[in-house]
Design a protein around this motif. Structure first.
Motif, PDB file in Angstrom:
ATOM      1  N   ILE A  18       0.980  -1.014  -0.413  1.00  0.00           N
ATOM      2  CA  ILE A  18      -0.102  -0.501  -0.140  1.00  0.00           C
ATOM      3  C   ILE A  18       1.165   1.349  -0.159  1.00  0.00           C
ATOM      4  CG2 ILE A  18      -1.785   1.439   1.101  1.00  0.00           C
ATOM      5  CD1 ILE A  18      -2.620  -1.462   1.959  1.00  0.00           C
ATOM      6  N   GLY A  19       0.342   2.326  -1.074  1.00  0.00           N
ATOM      7  CA  GLY A  19       1.490   3.449  -0.956  1.00  0.00           C
ATOM      8  C   GLY A  19       2.717   3.609  -1.698  1.00  0.00           C
ATOM      9  N   LYS A  20       3.321   1.879  -2.505  1.00  0.00           N
ATOM     10  CA  LYS A  20       4.209   1.785  -3.136  1.00  0.00           C
ATOM     11  C   LYS A  20       4.587   2.208  -4.783  1.00  0.00           C
ATOM     12  CE  LYS A  20       6.804  -0.987   0.249  1.00  0.00           C
ATOM     13  NZ  LYS A  20       7.340  -1.527   0.310  1.00  0.00           N
ATOM     14  N   ALA A  21       4.549   2.910  -5.455  1.00  0.00           N
ATOM     15  CA  ALA A  21       4.624   2.748  -6.848  1.00  0.00           C
ATOM     16  C   ALA A  21       4.942   1.401  -7.116  1.00  0.00           C
ATOM     17  CB  ALA A  21       5.890   4.154  -7.487  1.00  0.00           C
ATOM     18  N   PRO A  22       4.528   1.056  -8.018  1.00  0.00           N
ATOM     19  CA  PRO A  22       4.639  -0.386  -8.760  1.00  0.00           C
ATOM     20  C   PRO A  22       5.629  -0.411  -9.229  1.00  0.00           C
ATOM     21  CG  PRO A  22       2.454   0.595 -10.047  1.00  0.00           C
ATOM     22  CD  PRO A  22       2.997   1.695  -8.918  1.00  0.00           C
ATOM     23  N   HIS A  23       6.407  -1.802  -9.380  1.00  0.00           N
ATOM     24  CA  HIS A  23       7.758  -1.328 -10.283  1.00  0.00           C
ATOM     25  C   HIS A  23       7.172  -2.277 -11.520  1.00  0.00           C
ATOM     26  CE1 HIS A  23       8.965  -5.643  -9.801  1.00  0.00           C
ATOM     27  NE2 HIS A  23       8.209  -5.018  -8.307  1.00  0.00           N
ATOM     28  N   ARG A  24       7.906  -2.567 -12.821  1.00  0.00           N
ATOM     29  CA  ARG A  24       7.158  -3.021 -14.209  1.00  0.00           C
ATOM     30  C   ARG A  24       6.490  -4.294 -13.563  1.00  0.00           C
ATOM     31  NH1 ARG A  24      11.186  -4.145 -19.995  1.00  0.00           N
ATOM     32  NH2 ARG A  24       9.032  -5.061 -21.056  1.00  0.00           N
ATOM     33  N   PHE A  25       7.455  -5.158 -14.068  1.00  0.00           N
ATOM     34  CA  PHE A  25       6.940  -6.976 -13.431  1.00  0.00           C
ATOM     35  C   PHE A  25       6.250  -7.196 -12.015  1.00  0.00           C
ATOM     36  CE2 PHE A  25      10.896  -6.399 -16.692  1.00  0.00           C
ATOM     37  CZ  PHE A  25       9.754  -7.349 -17.413  1.00  0.00           C
ATOM     38  N   ASP A  26       5.719  -5.745 -11.576  1.00  0.00           N
ATOM     39  CA  ASP A  26       5.037  -6.138 -10.528  1.00  0.00           C
ATOM     40  C   ASP A  26       3.821  -7.119 -10.421  1.00  0.00           C
ATOM     41  OD1 ASP A  26       4.336  -5.930  -7.180  1.00  0.00           O
ATOM     42  OD2 ASP A  26       3.886  -3.414  -8.085  1.00  0.00           O
ATOM     43  N   LYS A  27       3.615  -7.644  -9.468  1.00  0.00           N
ATOM     44  CA  LYS A  27       2.890  -9.180  -9.206  1.00  0.00           C
ATOM     45  C   LYS A  27       1.333  -8.746  -8.500  1.00  0.00           C
ATOM     46  CE  LYS A  27       4.520 -12.015 -10.826  1.00  0.00           C
ATOM     47  NZ  LYS A  27       4.075 -12.597 -12.868  1.00  0.00           N
ATOM     48  N   ARG A  28       1.506  -6.998  -7.262  1.00  0.00           N
ATOM     49  CA  ARG A  28       0.622  -6.315  -6.619  1.00  0.00           C
ATOM     50  C   ARG A  28      -0.918  -6.548  -7.977  1.00  0.00           C
ATOM     51  NH1 ARG A  28       2.740  -1.195  -5.056  1.00  0.00           N
ATOM     52  NH2 ARG A  28       4.514  -1.541  -6.143  1.00  0.00           N
ATOM     53  N   SER A  29      -1.107  -5.848  -8.878  1.00  0.00           N
ATOM     54  CA  SER A  29      -1.827  -6.196 -10.093  1.00  0.00           C
ATOM     55  C   SER A  29      -2.682  -7.119  -9.483  1.00  0.00           C
ATOM     56  CB  SER A  29      -1.724  -5.859 -11.485  1.00  0.00           C
ATOM     57  OG  SER A  29      -1.049  -6.891 -12.139  1.00  0.00           O
ATOM     58  N   GLU A  30      -2.323  -8.037  -9.630  1.00  0.00           N
ATOM     59  CA  GLU A  30      -3.039  -9.756  -9.645  1.00  0.00           C
ATOM     60  C   GLU A  30      -3.860  -9.942  -8.082  1.00  0.00           C
ATOM     61  OE1 GLU A  30      -0.691 -12.878 -10.129  1.00  0.00           O
ATOM     62  OE2 GLU A  30      -0.120 -11.996 -11.971  1.00  0.00           O
TER      63      GLU A  30
END
Length: 60
Positions: A22-34
């Motif tokens: 929470i509150g961190k910027a995603p990086h290119r291959f980030d799994k947070r979108s899942e």
């Protein structure tokens, strides 16, 4: 190449709990979108099955 191909997928595993993102910027291959997709799918399914049958709707 074999060693790199064996280790590379392990570097992409989400090892932290979802709350830590929470509150961190995603990086290119980030799994947070899942994170949260199974719950969203369950909510949409519940709403779908609550809809009244209409013309042209399939009966499951």
């Amino acid at each position: 190449m074999i060693a790199v191909s064996a280790v590379w997928p392990l570097l992409d595993l989400p090892l932290q709990p979802p709350e830590s993102y929470i509150g961190k910027a995603p990086h290119r291959f980030d799994k947070r979108s899942e994170i949260g997709w199974p719950q969203l799918a369950d909510q949409v399914a519940a709403l779908y099955y609550r809809l009244p049958p209409g013309p042209g709707t399939a009966s499951w």
